[in-house]
Write a protein that holds these residues in place. Structure first.
Motif, PDB file in Angstrom:
ATOM      1  N   ARG A 124       2.389   1.547  -3.430  1.00  0.00           N
ATOM      2  CA  ARG A 124       1.487   2.197  -4.364  1.00  0.00           C
ATOM      3  C   ARG A 124       1.519   3.743  -4.164  1.00  0.00           C
ATOM      4  NH1 ARG A 124      -2.170  -0.552  -3.111  1.00  0.00           N
ATOM      5  NH2 ARG A 124      -3.537   0.739  -1.858  1.00  0.00           N
ATOM      6  N   GLN A 148     -10.416  -6.427  -4.466  1.00  0.00           N
ATOM      7  CA  GLN A 148     -10.706  -7.568  -3.732  1.00  0.00           C
ATOM      8  C   GLN A 148     -11.892  -8.447  -3.967  1.00  0.00           C
ATOM      9  OE1 GLN A 148     -11.814  -5.417  -0.173  1.00  0.00           O
ATOM     10  NE2 GLN A 148      -9.780  -4.376   0.066  1.00  0.00           N
ATOM     11  N   GLN A 207      -3.711   1.683  -9.355  1.00  0.00           N
ATOM     12  CA  GLN A 207      -5.037   1.468  -8.924  1.00  0.00           C
ATOM     13  C   GLN A 207      -4.853   0.286  -7.606  1.00  0.00           C
ATOM     14  OE1 GLN A 207      -7.534   3.656  -9.373  1.00  0.00           O
ATOM     15  NE2 GLN A 207      -6.194   4.414 -10.951  1.00  0.00           N
ATOM     16  N   GLU A 208      -5.720   0.313  -6.679  1.00  0.00           N
ATOM     17  CA  GLU A 208      -5.847  -0.600  -5.648  1.00  0.00           C
ATOM     18  C   GLU A 208      -6.246  -1.920  -6.213  1.00  0.00           C
ATOM     19  OE1 GLU A 208      -8.013   0.368  -1.995  1.00  0.00           O
ATOM     20  OE2 GLU A 208      -6.963   2.374  -1.926  1.00  0.00           O
ATOM     21  N   ASP A 220       0.932  -1.134  -0.042  1.00  0.00           N
ATOM     22  CA  ASP A 220      -0.006  -0.031  -0.123  1.00  0.00           C
ATOM     23  C   ASP A 220       0.792   1.182   0.036  1.00  0.00           C
ATOM     24  OD1 ASP A 220      -2.275  -1.629  -0.055  1.00  0.00           O
ATOM     25  OD2 ASP A 220      -2.456  -1.328   2.347  1.00  0.00           O
TER      26      ASP A 220
END
Length: 203
Positions: free
Chosen positions: A124, A150, A146-147, A121
């Motif tokens: 990023r 999930q 982008q994350e 995290d």
């Protein structure tokens, strides 16, 4: 451009406090970047100290102001008539991607991308901040990272009492039928189900 600057500013404000970084070189010349001091058997030292929250906040605001100034300059250049920018005495304008600021921003992006001692995290966020600086200095439009998506696994359905079972299929009290293969059942939607005593549970 102003919307882009605000988007990058949001990425800066979401960035956590940066960890300190040490650059260590072993006896074979291999270089390692880490957040801990170099071992006694290696040479090197601190190349990026851990900054305070006030320093990080100030850097974020300075970067945001620089990007805002850059966006305003680009808007002004787009509005200028062609005859003002192409006069016989005008010197050729330097391309943004050839400027010193652009080169420095790209070097910073390469360095940040090479660090492997922080969480994914934080990595990023730091890379996105460096990408924003490159876009502002070089006039590029590289998208931010982008994350990761999930995957949500639905919980298993509650077991349902079995009303009857035969050699090739079973039925529950709701009238649903299941193809049977030993203790494994397949419902009408193709889901795998199990016999638990006198109950059937589908996943």
């Amino acid at each position: 451009m102003r919307l882009f600057a605000l988007a990058v500013l949001s990425a800066f404000l979401a960035q956590p406090a940066a960890a300190q970084v040490y650059r260590c070189t072993d006896s074979y010349g291999a270089i390692t970047l880490t957040d801990r001091p170099c071992p006694s058997t290696q040479s090197g030292g601190l190349i990026e100290r851990k900054r305070t929250d006030e320093e990080i906040q100030q850097e974020r605001m300075q970067a945001a102001e620089a990007m805002e100034r850059r966006s305003q300059q680009m808007e002004m250049q787009q509005r200028m008539p062609d005859q003002q920018t192409q006069g016989p005495q005008a010197a050729p304008a330097q391309r943004p991607d050839q400027s010193l600021a652009c080169q420095e921003a790209r070097k910073e992006l390469e360095f940040v991308s090479s660090v492997r001692t922080v969480s994914q995290d934080e990595q990023r966020v730091r890379i996105n901040a460096a990408i924003g600086s490159v876009n502002a200095a070089c006039g590029s439009n590289t998208p931010l990272m982008q994350e990761p998506s999930q995957v949500v696994v639905p919980p298993p359905r509650p077991p349902i009492p079995i009303s009857s079972c035969h050699a090739g299929f079973c039925s529950d009290i709701n009238g649903s039928n299941y193809n049977r293969n030993g203790s494994l059942l397949i419902d009408q939607e193709g889901r795998a189900c199990q016999i638990l005593g006198n109950m059937v549970q589908c996943h």
